[in-house]
Write an enzyme that holds these catalytic residues in place. Sequence first.
Site, PDB file in Angstrom:
ATOM      1  N   GLY A   1      21.980  10.740 -40.914  1.00 10.08           N
ATOM      2  CA  GLY A   1      23.410  10.801 -40.612  1.00 10.08           C
ATOM      3  C   GLY A   1      24.302  10.028 -41.559  1.00 10.08           C
ATOM      4  O   GLY A   1      25.393   9.620 -41.173  1.00 10.08           O
ATOM      5  N   SER A   2      23.897   9.845 -42.816  1.00 12.93           N
ATOM      6  CA  SER A   2      24.800   9.129 -43.744  1.00 12.93           C
ATOM      7  C   SER A   2      26.038   9.963 -44.043  1.00 12.93           C
ATOM      8  O   SER A   2      27.131   9.430 -44.214  1.00 12.93           O
ATOM      9  CB  SER A   2      24.063   8.747 -45.029  1.00 12.93           C
ATOM     10  OG  SER A   2      23.806   9.884 -45.831  1.00 12.93           O
TER      11      SER A   2
ATOM     12  N   ASN B   1      29.255  23.363 -44.598  1.00 13.46           N
ATOM     13  CA  ASN B   1      27.966  22.717 -44.873  1.00 13.46           C
ATOM     14  C   ASN B   1      28.043  21.996 -46.212  1.00 13.46           C
ATOM     15  O   ASN B   1      28.783  22.409 -47.113  1.00 13.46           O
ATOM     16  CB  ASN B   1      26.854  23.772 -44.922  1.00 13.46           C
ATOM     17  CG  ASN B   1      25.481  23.167 -45.244  1.00 13.46           C
ATOM     18  OD1 ASN B   1      25.037  22.234 -44.603  1.00 13.46           O
ATOM     19  ND2 ASN B   1      24.841  23.712 -46.274  1.00 13.46           N
TER      20      ASN B   1
ATOM     21  N   HIS C   1      25.603  20.792 -49.407  1.00 12.67           N
ATOM     22  CA  HIS C   1      24.280  21.043 -49.972  1.00 12.67           C
ATOM     23  C   HIS C   1      24.122  20.199 -51.237  1.00 12.67           C
ATOM     24  O   HIS C   1      25.058  20.118 -52.047  1.00 12.67           O
ATOM     25  CB  HIS C   1      24.119  22.531 -50.286  1.00 12.67           C
ATOM     26  CG  HIS C   1      22.762  22.880 -50.789  1.00 12.67           C
ATOM     27  ND1 HIS C   1      21.662  23.028 -49.955  1.00 12.67           N
ATOM     28  CD2 HIS C   1      22.296  23.082 -52.060  1.00 12.67           C
ATOM     29  CE1 HIS C   1      20.605  23.310 -50.687  1.00 12.67           C
ATOM     30  NE2 HIS C   1      20.960  23.348 -51.968  1.00 12.67           N
TER      31      HIS C   1
ATOM     32  N   ASP D   1      22.847  28.820 -47.259  1.00 11.00           N
ATOM     33  CA  ASP D   1      23.473  28.286 -48.481  1.00 11.00           C
ATOM     34  C   ASP D   1      24.201  29.355 -49.293  1.00 11.00           C
ATOM     35  O   ASP D   1      24.249  29.292 -50.524  1.00 11.00           O
ATOM     36  CB  ASP D   1      22.394  27.632 -49.384  1.00 11.00           C
ATOM     37  CG  ASP D   1      21.698  26.486 -48.679  1.00 11.00           C
ATOM     38  OD1 ASP D   1      20.508  26.258 -48.969  1.00 11.00           O
ATOM     39  OD2 ASP D   1      22.344  25.841 -47.837  1.00 11.00           O
TER      40      ASP D   1
ATOM     41  N   GLU E   1      28.083  13.213 -52.395  1.00 20.09           N
ATOM     42  CA  GLU E   1      28.361  13.898 -51.118  1.00 20.09           C
ATOM     43  C   GLU E   1      29.270  13.058 -50.236  1.00 20.09           C
ATOM     44  O   GLU E   1      30.208  13.564 -49.609  1.00 20.09           O
ATOM     45  CB  GLU E   1      27.047  14.153 -50.375  1.00 20.09           C
ATOM     46  CG  GLU E   1      26.118  15.144 -51.048  1.00 20.09           C
ATOM     47  CD  GLU E   1      24.777  15.199 -50.345  1.00 20.09           C
ATOM     48  OE1 GLU E   1      24.763  15.171 -49.107  1.00 20.09           O
ATOM     49  OE2 GLU E   1      23.755  15.266 -51.049  1.00 20.09           O
TER      50      GLU E   1
HETATM   51  C1  GRF Z   1      21.985  15.392 -47.562  1.00 16.31           C
HETATM   52  O1  GRF Z   1      21.291  15.279 -48.770  1.00 16.31           O
HETATM   53  C2  GRF Z   1      22.671  16.730 -47.521  1.00 16.31           C
HETATM   54  O2  GRF Z   1      23.051  17.215 -48.794  1.00 16.31           O
HETATM   55  C3  GRF Z   1      21.628  17.630 -46.963  1.00 16.31           C
HETATM   56  O3  GRF Z   1      20.911  16.846 -46.026  1.00 16.31           O
HETATM   57  C4  GRF Z   1      21.040  15.461 -46.372  1.00 16.31           C
HETATM   58  C5  GRF Z   1      21.613  14.741 -45.174  1.00 16.31           C
HETATM   59  O4  GRF Z   1      21.452  13.389 -45.332  1.00 16.31           O
HETATM   60  N1  GRF Z   1      22.251  18.774 -46.341  1.00 16.31           N
HETATM   61  P1  GRF Z   1      22.108  12.447 -44.174  1.00 16.31           P
HETATM   62  O5  GRF Z   1      21.384  12.724 -42.884  1.00 16.31           O
HETATM   63  O6  GRF Z   1      23.555  12.809 -44.085  1.00 16.31           O
HETATM   64  O7  GRF Z   1      21.889  11.054 -44.694  1.00 16.31           O
END
Ligand code: GRF
Length: 232
Positions: A13-14, A106, A108, A149, A178
């Site tokens: 969940g980062s 989403n 990715h 995707d 991200e």
């Molecule tokens: C991230 O790398 C995102 O790009 C992918 O899943 C991962 C999620 O990481 N869809 P987190 O759980 O948000 O840390």
Amino acid sequence: MTTRIAVLASGGGSNLAAVHSHLSALGSASPAHIALVLSDRATAGALARARAWGIEALSLNVEERTTGLDAILGAHRIDLVVLAGYLRKVPDAVVERFSGGRGLVNVHPSLLPAFGGPGMYGRHVHEAAVARGVRVTGATVHFVDAVYDHGPIIAQWPIAVGAAETAESVASRVLAIEHRLFPRVVSAVAAGEVRLKDDGRVTGWSMDAALEAALEAASQVLIDTTNGAPPQ
Ligand code: GRF
């Protein structure tokens, strides 16, 4: 009334945390708030984070995450569904209900369409990119459609990949990107600033000055590295 967001996450969940802190920092000016966090894994760190913030967090069994998901989202009056590391296929009923209203996004960890599709998630993406010898990778935020995707791209942010990098080093740099890109796109979509045109292309997205400056700097670095100069 601000946009009610449901975040679906399977992992730590980062990205959820990045979206939450971005919207919280906007305070009363925020166009949205996270009303619900859902996971297919009862032990997902994303659920623990949500509960610590006082946000309703539910783990979904097989029925709830398939035939039952649309009803759960409807019962919580969700306007926008945010996939933040959600590893399950979103049921067609949910795609149909939300993507028409541009309400399903989403993130990715590659520059789609490269390194996307079934099986391309988490470290698998970066392992494939490094194995291929890419010089550029990055993050993509897109609207979700019925194909993995594949939905219309809203925003991308590139990073240069050094010759000696590993899947781990690339993964951590892309994740950092991200965390900067995804919250801003979620906020813009929630505010209705991003539109999906009839031809399936996205308009209305413009990165703010800070991001544009960062992209400009990144693209300069990319230009430098193409003529062999190491990134500064
Ligand atoms: C991230 O790398 C995102 O790009 C992918 O899943 C991962 C999620 O990481 N869809 P987190 O759980 O948000 O840390």
